[in-house]
Design a protein around this motif. Sequence first.
Motif, PDB file in Angstrom:
ATOM      1  N   UNK A  80       0.903  -1.254   0.027  1.00 19.61           N
ATOM      2  CA  UNK A  80      -0.152   0.010  -0.085  1.00 19.61           C
ATOM      3  C   UNK A  80       0.996   1.216  -0.044  1.00 19.61           C
ATOM      4  N   UNK A  81       1.732   1.215   0.619  1.00 18.94           N
ATOM      5  CA  UNK A  81       2.768   2.426   0.566  1.00 18.94           C
ATOM      6  C   UNK A  81       3.486   2.422  -0.624  1.00 18.94           C
ATOM      7  N   UNK A  82       3.688   1.274  -1.429  1.00 15.34           N
ATOM      8  CA  UNK A  82       4.592   1.712  -2.734  1.00 15.34           C
ATOM      9  C   UNK A  82       3.593   2.164  -3.588  1.00 15.34           C
ATOM     10  N   UNK A  83       2.226   1.915  -3.427  1.00 16.60           N
ATOM     11  CA  UNK A  83       0.920   2.228  -4.427  1.00 16.60           C
ATOM     12  C   UNK A  83       0.724   3.693  -4.055  1.00 16.60           C
ATOM     13  N   UNK A  84       0.904   4.083  -2.988  1.00 15.19           N
ATOM     14  CA  UNK A  84       0.653   5.539  -2.554  1.00 15.19           C
ATOM     15  C   UNK A  84       1.713   6.243  -3.218  1.00 15.19           C
ATOM     16  N   UNK A  85       2.981   5.741  -2.922  1.00 20.20           N
ATOM     17  CA  UNK A  85       4.135   6.815  -3.579  1.00 20.20           C
ATOM     18  C   UNK A  85       4.005   6.905  -4.964  1.00 20.20           C
ATOM     19  N   UNK A  86       3.574   5.719  -5.629  1.00 21.15           N
ATOM     20  CA  UNK A  86       3.653   5.497  -6.705  1.00 21.15           C
ATOM     21  C   UNK A  86       2.295   6.883  -7.366  1.00 21.15           C
ATOM     22  N   UNK A  87       1.402   7.130  -6.784  1.00 22.18           N
ATOM     23  CA  UNK A  87       0.396   8.178  -6.955  1.00 22.18           C
ATOM     24  C   UNK A  87       0.747   9.262  -6.495  1.00 22.18           C
ATOM     25  N   UNK A  88       1.746   9.252  -5.767  1.00 19.80           N
ATOM     26  CA  UNK A  88       2.288  10.782  -5.332  1.00 19.80           C
ATOM     27  C   UNK A  88       1.250  11.196  -4.160  1.00 19.80           C
ATOM     28  N   UNK A  89       1.125  10.374  -3.219  1.00 16.86           N
ATOM     29  CA  UNK A  89       0.197  10.736  -2.046  1.00 16.86           C
ATOM     30  C   UNK A  89       0.920  10.102  -0.799  1.00 16.86           C
ATOM     31  N   UNK A  90       0.700  10.376   0.421  1.00 16.53           N
ATOM     32  CA  UNK A  90       1.084   9.717   1.559  1.00 16.53           C
ATOM     33  C   UNK A  90       0.350   8.496   1.739  1.00 16.53           C
ATOM     34  N   UNK A  91       0.826   7.634   2.572  1.00 17.94           N
ATOM     35  CA  UNK A  91       0.005   6.437   3.149  1.00 17.94           C
ATOM     36  C   UNK A  91      -1.117   6.720   3.649  1.00 17.94           C
ATOM     37  N   UNK A  92      -1.088   7.700   4.603  1.00 21.29           N
ATOM     38  CA  UNK A  92      -2.372   8.050   5.305  1.00 21.29           C
ATOM     39  C   UNK A  92      -3.435   8.668   4.294  1.00 21.29           C
ATOM     40  N   UNK A  93      -2.935   9.472   3.375  1.00 21.02           N
ATOM     41  CA  UNK A  93      -4.029   9.948   2.415  1.00 21.02           C
ATOM     42  C   UNK A  93      -4.493   8.670   1.379  1.00 21.02           C
ATOM     43  N   UNK A  94      -3.714   7.792   1.073  1.00 21.55           N
ATOM     44  CA  UNK A  94      -4.052   6.584   0.334  1.00 21.55           C
ATOM     45  C   UNK A  94      -5.430   5.879   1.156  1.00 21.55           C
TER      46      UNK A  94
ATOM     47  N   UNK B 109      -7.272   6.863   3.443  1.00 21.59           N
ATOM     48  CA  UNK B 109      -8.238   7.801   3.698  1.00 21.59           C
ATOM     49  C   UNK B 109      -9.110   7.816   2.532  1.00 21.59           C
ATOM     50  N   UNK B 110      -8.544   7.882   1.192  1.00 25.01           N
ATOM     51  CA  UNK B 110      -9.225   7.868  -0.135  1.00 25.01           C
ATOM     52  C   UNK B 110      -9.684   6.381  -0.142  1.00 25.01           C
ATOM     53  N   UNK B 111      -9.080   5.241   0.165  1.00 23.69           N
ATOM     54  CA  UNK B 111      -9.903   3.981  -0.008  1.00 23.69           C
ATOM     55  C   UNK B 111     -10.940   3.805   0.855  1.00 23.69           C
ATOM     56  N   UNK B 112     -10.904   4.341   2.226  1.00 18.28           N
ATOM     57  CA  UNK B 112     -11.985   4.147   2.819  1.00 18.28           C
ATOM     58  C   UNK B 112     -13.249   5.134   2.371  1.00 18.28           C
ATOM     59  N   UNK B 113     -12.925   6.399   2.060  1.00 18.69           N
ATOM     60  CA  UNK B 113     -14.100   7.063   1.458  1.00 18.69           C
ATOM     61  C   UNK B 113     -14.733   6.531   0.212  1.00 18.69           C
ATOM     62  N   UNK B 114     -13.735   5.877  -0.643  1.00 17.93           N
ATOM     63  CA  UNK B 114     -14.393   5.372  -1.957  1.00 17.93           C
ATOM     64  C   UNK B 114     -15.044   4.239  -1.504  1.00 17.93           C
TER      65      UNK B 114
END
Length: 67
Positions: free
Chosen positions: A40-54, A56-61
């Motif tokens: 998850x950290x790697x995917x977040x980094x590839x998307x240019x966001x922090x792990x926490x933001x990633x 949060x986004x998954x939970x909101x979606x």
Amino acid sequence: MKYTDLLERGSSEAQVQAFLSDGEPTPITIRVPKNLKEAASEVARLRGVSFSAFVRNCLINELSGRQ
């Protein structure tokens, strides 16, 4: 207002997302397998966001019905 109130009223996806995005930040601790956290950290980094933001986004979606 609670999340379930929004669902019962038939609120739009945008309204649910806005509700979930508002509010004071609350620290949480979750336990996940190390491989899952690293992936998850790697995917977040590839998307240019922090792990926490990633996360949060998954939970909101998930909670707003977006896939």
